[in-house]
Design a protein around this motif. Structure first.
Motif, PDB file in Angstrom:
ATOM      1  N   THR A   8       0.647  -1.292   0.020  1.00 44.80           N
ATOM      2  CA  THR A   8      -0.083  -0.036  -0.052  1.00 44.80           C
ATOM      3  C   THR A   8       0.737   1.331  -0.025  1.00 44.80           C
ATOM      4  O   THR A   8       0.320   2.228   0.124  1.00 44.80           O
ATOM      5  CB  THR A   8      -0.881   0.085   1.362  1.00 44.80           C
ATOM      6  OG1 THR A   8      -0.358  -0.060   2.477  1.00 44.80           O
ATOM      7  CG2 THR A   8      -1.988  -1.177   1.035  1.00 44.80           C
ATOM      8  N   LEU A   9       2.047   1.068  -0.062  1.00 49.31           N
ATOM      9  CA  LEU A   9       3.036   2.363  -0.097  1.00 49.31           C
ATOM     10  C   LEU A   9       2.953   3.126  -1.357  1.00 49.31           C
ATOM     11  O   LEU A   9       2.523   2.354  -2.542  1.00 49.31           O
ATOM     12  CB  LEU A   9       4.560   2.099   0.252  1.00 49.31           C
ATOM     13  CG  LEU A   9       4.787   2.132   1.668  1.00 49.31           C
ATOM     14  CD1 LEU A   9       4.210   0.797   2.354  1.00 49.31           C
ATOM     15  CD2 LEU A   9       6.487   1.836   1.885  1.00 49.31           C
ATOM     16  N   THR A  10       3.299   4.180  -1.620  1.00 51.40           N
ATOM     17  CA  THR A  10       3.077   4.974  -2.698  1.00 51.40           C
ATOM     18  C   THR A  10       4.292   4.759  -3.598  1.00 51.40           C
ATOM     19  O   THR A  10       5.640   4.335  -3.049  1.00 51.40           O
ATOM     20  CB  THR A  10       3.098   6.293  -2.627  1.00 51.40           C
ATOM     21  OG1 THR A  10       4.524   6.921  -1.971  1.00 51.40           O
ATOM     22  CG2 THR A  10       2.009   7.024  -1.838  1.00 51.40           C
ATOM     23  N   GLU A  13       7.562   6.339  -2.512  1.00 51.47           N
ATOM     24  CA  GLU A  13       8.120   5.816  -1.191  1.00 51.47           C
ATOM     25  C   GLU A  13       8.737   4.418  -1.551  1.00 51.47           C
ATOM     26  O   GLU A  13      10.048   4.150  -1.106  1.00 51.47           O
ATOM     27  CB  GLU A  13       7.101   5.555  -0.163  1.00 51.47           C
ATOM     28  CG  GLU A  13       6.477   6.876   0.421  1.00 51.47           C
ATOM     29  CD  GLU A  13       5.279   6.357   1.303  1.00 51.47           C
ATOM     30  OE1 GLU A  13       4.969   6.917   2.385  1.00 51.47           O
ATOM     31  OE2 GLU A  13       4.454   5.558   0.851  1.00 51.47           O
ATOM     32  N   LEU A  14       8.338   3.633  -2.513  1.00 46.37           N
ATOM     33  CA  LEU A  14       9.168   2.439  -2.935  1.00 46.37           C
ATOM     34  C   LEU A  14      10.311   2.769  -3.562  1.00 46.37           C
ATOM     35  O   LEU A  14      11.271   1.879  -3.336  1.00 46.37           O
ATOM     36  CB  LEU A  14       8.049   1.517  -3.679  1.00 46.37           C
ATOM     37  CG  LEU A  14       6.889   0.813  -2.890  1.00 46.37           C
ATOM     38  CD1 LEU A  14       6.139   0.196  -3.982  1.00 46.37           C
ATOM     39  CD2 LEU A  14       7.806  -0.142  -1.841  1.00 46.37           C
ATOM     40  N   ALA A  28      -2.862   1.261  -4.305  1.00 45.09           N
ATOM     41  CA  ALA A  28      -2.567   0.525  -3.285  1.00 45.09           C
ATOM     42  C   ALA A  28      -3.300  -0.796  -3.384  1.00 45.09           C
ATOM     43  O   ALA A  28      -4.525  -0.567  -3.958  1.00 45.09           O
ATOM     44  CB  ALA A  28      -3.175   1.409  -2.104  1.00 45.09           C
ATOM     45  N   SER A 107       3.618  -4.331   2.442  1.00 45.12           N
ATOM     46  CA  SER A 107       3.311  -3.492   3.437  1.00 45.12           C
ATOM     47  C   SER A 107       3.205  -4.537   4.713  1.00 45.12           C
ATOM     48  O   SER A 107       3.132  -4.203   5.997  1.00 45.12           O
ATOM     49  CB  SER A 107       2.327  -2.671   3.277  1.00 45.12           C
ATOM     50  OG  SER A 107       2.282  -2.068   2.276  1.00 45.12           O
ATOM     51  N   ARG A 129       2.247  -7.192  10.258  1.00 43.01           N
ATOM     52  CA  ARG A 129       3.234  -5.893   9.548  1.00 43.01           C
ATOM     53  C   ARG A 129       4.237  -5.567  10.299  1.00 43.01           C
ATOM     54  O   ARG A 129       4.442  -6.018  11.521  1.00 43.01           O
ATOM     55  CB  ARG A 129       2.118  -4.596   9.484  1.00 43.01           C
ATOM     56  CG  ARG A 129       1.699  -3.934  10.802  1.00 43.01           C
ATOM     57  CD  ARG A 129       0.876  -2.821  10.441  1.00 43.01           C
ATOM     58  NE  ARG A 129       0.545  -2.267  12.022  1.00 43.01           N
ATOM     59  CZ  ARG A 129      -0.535  -1.254  12.284  1.00 43.01           C
ATOM     60  NH1 ARG A 129      -1.230  -0.707  11.111  1.00 43.01           N
ATOM     61  NH2 ARG A 129      -0.381  -0.730  13.455  1.00 43.01           N
ATOM     62  N   GLY A 133       6.334   0.268  10.857  1.00 43.72           N
ATOM     63  CA  GLY A 133       5.691   0.721   9.730  1.00 43.72           C
ATOM     64  C   GLY A 133       6.627   0.458   8.340  1.00 43.72           C
ATOM     65  O   GLY A 133       7.546  -0.253   8.478  1.00 43.72           O
ATOM     66  N   GLY A 134       6.228   1.020   7.341  1.00 48.06           N
ATOM     67  CA  GLY A 134       6.920   1.159   5.988  1.00 48.06           C
ATOM     68  C   GLY A 134       6.798  -0.112   5.120  1.00 48.06           C
ATOM     69  O   GLY A 134       5.787  -1.005   5.210  1.00 48.06           O
ATOM     70  N   VAL A 135       7.986  -0.389   4.629  1.00 46.83           N
ATOM     71  CA  VAL A 135       7.821  -1.640   3.636  1.00 46.83           C
ATOM     72  C   VAL A 135       8.867  -2.620   4.026  1.00 46.83           C
ATOM     73  O   VAL A 135       9.617  -2.353   4.929  1.00 46.83           O
ATOM     74  CB  VAL A 135       8.131  -1.250   2.137  1.00 46.83           C
ATOM     75  CG1 VAL A 135       9.643  -0.900   2.259  1.00 46.83           C
ATOM     76  CG2 VAL A 135       8.039  -2.340   1.177  1.00 46.83           C
TER      77      VAL A 135
END
Length: 253
Positions: A8-10, A13-14, A28, A107, A129, A133-135
């Protein structure tokens, strides 16, 4: 095993976290299932030539590894996961471990405890998860299968290992997590042979993940909204009269 996950990260961001040269727009995805297209990261030509410059690429593959030697995919089992303990020597994953190791960004994953044979209970779904957070990047394998008519399909699988103590309360397997400092080594199939990266295929730290109970809406692939990850309050069963705490009562955690 890992049979359902989310990303679900943009794209921005990835791209930054994974060191990607380019990454197009994509939505996402809250409920990624086997046979669907999944995003994987492969090394670029600069890394293959020994350069330290990150030039990784993101490609889409079908989730379900099909080795190149398979004649008819319909007669081959859907290989969404490969066991890390046997990946180096097993025929279905040996070539990919040597030549086509990839990263599978996520995610988090969904998991269900194995159903009890004694109790007719519906397994509780969990959203697992990274605690911070994050990836997270899972170790993956990629193969290109060619049909008799010359068409090609890129396919992939996620490597799993024995669960650490915190995840073992839910399932006995978990995806192999590759740390950012090990991305380059895992992806380097030119100078890093499978035995050289075997040490990376271990359970991650005990406190890396957190497990959140969620509703059973995630059980259906057709459900794809963000509400799949809404925490669910799980009621603690009432103890029968006369029972003392800890007297024959089992707890998931």
């Amino acid at each position: 095993m890992c049979g359902r996950y989310a990303l679900t990260l943009t794209p921005e961001e990835l791209k930054e976290i994974l060191g990607l040269l380019e990454l197009g727009a994509f939505p996402a995805r809250y409920n990624i299932a086997p046979t669907q297209p999944i995003l994987v990261v492969v090394s670029g030509q600069a890394q293959e030539r020994g350069s330290n410059l990150p030039d990784r690429r993101a490609v889409l593959v079908r989730w379900g590894l099909t080795p190149s030697w398979v004649k008819d995919p319909k007669e081959f089992p859907l290989l969404i996961n490969a066991r890390a303990e046997t990946a180096i020597g097993k025929a279905s994953s040996r070539a990919a471990m040597r030549h086509r190791r990839v990263l599978v960004p996520a995610s988090g994953v969904y998991e269900w405890p194995r159903p009890s044979k004694e109790r007719n209970e519906k397994p509780q779904a969990y959203w697992i998860r990274p605690r911070r957070g994050g990836v997270v990047a899972f170790a993956g394998l990629m193969e290109t299968w060619s049909s008799a008519d010359g068409s090609e399909v890129d396919t992939g699988a996620i490597l799993t290992t024995a669960a650490n103590a915190s995840i073992a309360t839910i399932h006995d397997r978990m995806p192999v997590v590759i740390k950012p400092e090990d991305f380059a080594r895992w992806l380097d199939c030119k100078s890093q042979e499978p035995r050289d990266v075997a040490d990376l295929m271990q359970p991650t730290d005990e406190d890396f993940f957190e497990a959140i109970p969620v509703a059973d809406k995630v059980n259906k692939v057709a459900n794809m909204g963000a509400d799949l990850q809404t925490p669910l309050v799980v009621e603690t069963p009432q103890k029968p009269p006369g029972k003392k705490a800890g007297d024959g009562q089992l707890s998931l955690f």
